[in-house]
Enzyme design. Structure first.
Site, PDB file in Angstrom:
ATOM      1  N   LYS A 163     -83.055  55.265 -36.889  1.00 46.16           N
ATOM      2  CA  LYS A 163     -84.084  54.605 -37.095  1.00 46.16           C
ATOM      3  C   LYS A 163     -83.329  52.892 -37.480  1.00 46.16           C
ATOM      4  O   LYS A 163     -84.502  52.538 -37.387  1.00 46.16           O
ATOM      5  CB  LYS A 163     -84.918  55.167 -38.538  1.00 46.16           C
ATOM      6  CG  LYS A 163     -84.568  56.875 -37.668  1.00 46.16           C
ATOM      7  CD  LYS A 163     -85.712  57.868 -38.908  1.00 46.16           C
ATOM      8  CE  LYS A 163     -84.652  58.078 -40.005  1.00 46.16           C
ATOM      9  NZ  LYS A 163     -83.577  58.881 -39.637  1.00 46.16           N
ATOM     10  N   GLY A 203     -80.383  57.900 -45.780  1.00 49.67           N
ATOM     11  CA  GLY A 203     -79.339  55.994 -45.429  1.00 49.67           C
ATOM     12  C   GLY A 203     -79.373  55.684 -43.769  1.00 49.67           C
ATOM     13  O   GLY A 203     -79.038  56.549 -42.621  1.00 49.67           O
ATOM     14  N   HIS A 204     -79.535  54.315 -43.909  1.00 48.16           N
ATOM     15  CA  HIS A 204     -80.510  53.676 -43.010  1.00 48.16           C
ATOM     16  C   HIS A 204     -79.586  53.051 -41.872  1.00 48.16           C
ATOM     17  O   HIS A 204     -79.419  51.649 -42.992  1.00 48.16           O
ATOM     18  CB  HIS A 204     -81.357  53.133 -42.664  1.00 48.16           C
ATOM     19  CG  HIS A 204     -82.701  54.881 -42.948  1.00 48.16           C
ATOM     20  ND1 HIS A 204     -84.211  53.992 -42.709  1.00 48.16           N
ATOM     21  CD2 HIS A 204     -82.692  55.704 -42.819  1.00 48.16           C
ATOM     22  CE1 HIS A 204     -85.100  55.040 -42.545  1.00 48.16           C
ATOM     23  NE2 HIS A 204     -84.016  56.054 -42.546  1.00 48.16           N
ATOM     24  N   ASP A 256     -80.830  60.754 -38.930  1.00 45.77           N
ATOM     25  CA  ASP A 256     -79.747  59.859 -38.734  1.00 45.77           C
ATOM     26  C   ASP A 256     -79.663  59.844 -37.175  1.00 45.77           C
ATOM     27  O   ASP A 256     -79.012  59.399 -36.641  1.00 45.77           O
ATOM     28  CB  ASP A 256     -78.461  60.847 -38.927  1.00 45.77           C
ATOM     29  CG  ASP A 256     -78.463  60.987 -39.963  1.00 45.77           C
ATOM     30  OD1 ASP A 256     -79.028  60.150 -41.555  1.00 45.77           O
ATOM     31  OD2 ASP A 256     -77.250  62.143 -40.685  1.00 45.77           O
ATOM     32  N   GLN A 281     -85.537  60.008 -42.931  1.00 46.72           N
ATOM     33  CA  GLN A 281     -85.445  61.623 -42.427  1.00 46.72           C
ATOM     34  C   GLN A 281     -85.595  62.245 -40.695  1.00 46.72           C
ATOM     35  O   GLN A 281     -85.549  61.093 -40.118  1.00 46.72           O
ATOM     36  CB  GLN A 281     -85.752  62.657 -43.220  1.00 46.72           C
ATOM     37  CG  GLN A 281     -85.455  62.951 -44.706  1.00 46.72           C
ATOM     38  CD  GLN A 281     -85.898  61.703 -44.869  1.00 46.72           C
ATOM     39  OE1 GLN A 281     -86.817  61.430 -46.248  1.00 46.72           O
ATOM     40  NE2 GLN A 281     -84.982  61.312 -46.073  1.00 46.72           N
TER      41      GLN A 281
END
Ligand code: GDP
Ligand code: IMO
Ligand code: MG
Length: 426
Positions: A16, A40-41, A13, A222
């Site tokens: 990215k 979750g980007h 988080d 990650q």
């Protein structure tokens, strides 16, 4: 040509998604190489916030090819939902997205197993996103997994049954309730949907692109401190999140790696269990969580927050061969008049170290801090020339300690809130 790699140096988080989207116009190809729907980007532009889980963050750039590499674990159900969510933006997803036939499939029983294993761990649970990541990588390594290419074979339903039967045997020993016809129905629908996409030998695609002179950005998921080998095991994810993972997860030779962009927040966060030496548990942590809106993009869970941790960043920089650093969320620290930086750890036997010890998981590590002056002014729409001197001091301090230049400072979630200080691409 070379493959540049962008990856998180902390516990995920870091931002990215935002930076891959910002850099994507400089690249012909963006490729994911590991992880899956646990990621979750977040990307933000034109007042809209998008969260991508499995689709590479170059998808909004019309000239960019996007690849889901062999190292990824792909859940067809999540994939279908993601693609459907993108429908209203009129993107040419079918032409711009390529999926490796060698990517491992996440099937519904993997998600059930994830739940079962976490429940069985009780207080020692990992804090998994429960997306089936661990169980699907387990099957891959155990040489019984299903791969994307398998959905094209005539006997796929038998292969699926064989694997689910193995899973049901394990699930019998756990107290997990589920509606199988519903789960199975959604899976088969999603498999049919997935068949419309370009399922390819993506290692050839990547290497042909390299030969042609295309620029390629590998997008990590990650963070390095969640890496299966180098993270705080067992409180990690189940893939190699480090630069080497880009080689195995895309089929790229190590000699083909170019720039390595190491991305970090100006402070630290972690979601899920496991050690976090600089965690702020009281009011300051709450303040940071609120100001940084630190809630998981995949699960909505509150993220644990704390000061920046240089021994762990140095470790990540070493393992990844980072050539440029990108500092995110500098704006969030504007609320503090003093900012702490952990420069060393003290172990329980009194030893003081700048290294990340094996014992990080088993013993309480005491962070040793230096205190820097905060900038205390909003950073929204900042340009390089307007940087407050205290922010510059913070940047210089980190560059000196970490030995790598910081080439991007991010001051807000939007694409435009990005200050570049001489970014180099391969
Ligand atoms: P990723 O998984 O590394 O892509 O990061 P996430 O998207 O899970 O989390 C990063 C969060 O921070 C998202 O909500 C972003 O919109 C937000 N974000 C990214 N960069 C900045 C920044 O510079 N400042 C602020 N305030 N938010 C940011
Ligand atoms: P992005 O790509 C933050 C964490 C989980 C848990 C551990 C194992 O958005 O940075 P898993 O679901 O892999 O079994 O969970 O890893 N985790 C993440 N934390 N960002 C992520 O991805 C994460 N993906 C997994 O919270 O502690
Ligand atoms: Mg995320």
């Amino acid at each position: 040509m070379k493959v540049d790699v962008l990856l998180g140096l902390q516990w995920g988080d870091e931002g990215k998604g935002k930076i891959v989207d910002v850099l994507a116009p400089l690249y012909d190809v963006v490729a994911r190489f590991q992880g899956g729907p646990n990621a979750g980007h977040t990307l933000e532009f034109d007042g809209i916030k998008h969260v991508l889980h499995q689709i590479p963050s170059g998808i909004f750039r019309p000239k960019t090819k996007n690849i889901i590499g062999n190292g990824v674990v792909l859940d067809p159900i999540v994939f279908k939902t993601e693609i459907e969510k993108l429908a209203k933006y009129n993107l040419d997803v079918k032409s711009n997205l390529f999926i490796s036939k060698k990517a491992t499939l996440i099937i519904p029983t993997h998600r059930l197993l994830d739940q079962a294993y976490e429940k069985a761990k009780g207080e020692n649970k990992i804090g998994s996103t429960l997306k089936g990541i661990g169980p699907s990588y387990q099957d891959k390594i155990g040489r019984q997994g299903l791969r994307v290419g398998d959905i094209l074979s005539a006997d796929f339903s038998q292969k699926f049954k064989k694997l689910t039967d193995i899973h049901f045997e394990i699930l019998k020993k756990h107290d997990i309730s589920f509606n199988w016809p519903e789960l199975e129905g959604a899976f088969w629908e999603a498999v049919t949907f997935l068949k419309q996409f370009s399922l390819v030998d993506s290692e050839y695609l990547v290497n042909h692109e390299l030969k042609k002179g295309s620029t390629i950005l590998a997008e990590g998921a990650q963070g390095s401190l969640l890496d299966i080998d180098f993270g705080s095991y067992p409180f990690v994810t189940s893939s190699n999140t480090v630069t080497a993972g880009a080689c195995t997860g895309l089929g790229v030779a190590p000699s083909r790696i170019g720039e390595v962009f190491g991305i970090f927040k100006a402070y630290s966060t972690r979601v899920g269990s496991g050690p976090f030496p600089t965690e702020l548990v009281g009011e300051e942590g709450e303040k940071l969580r609120k100001e940084g809106n630190e809630f998981g993009s995949t699960t909505g869970r509150p993220r644990r927050c704390g000061w920046i941790d240089l021994p762990s960043l140095k470790y990540s920089i070493m393992i990844n061969g980072v050539t440029q650093l990108l500092m995110m969320k500098a704006d969030v620290l504007s609320i503090f008049s003093e900012i702490k930086v952990c420069t060393k750890y003290q172990l329980s036997n009194g030893t003081i170290t700048e290294e990340m010890p094996y014992e990080v998981v088993s013993e309480k590590i005491v962070p040793i801090y230096e205190t820097l002056k905060g900038w205390n002014v909003p950073l929204t729409n900042l340009t390089e020339k307007q940087m407050p001197s205290e922010l510059l001091e913070y940047i210089f301090f980190l560059e000196k300690e970490l030995g790598v230049p910081i080439t991007i400072i991010s001051t807000g979630p939007d694409r435009s809130q990005t200050v570049r200080r001489a970014v180099k691409v391969s």
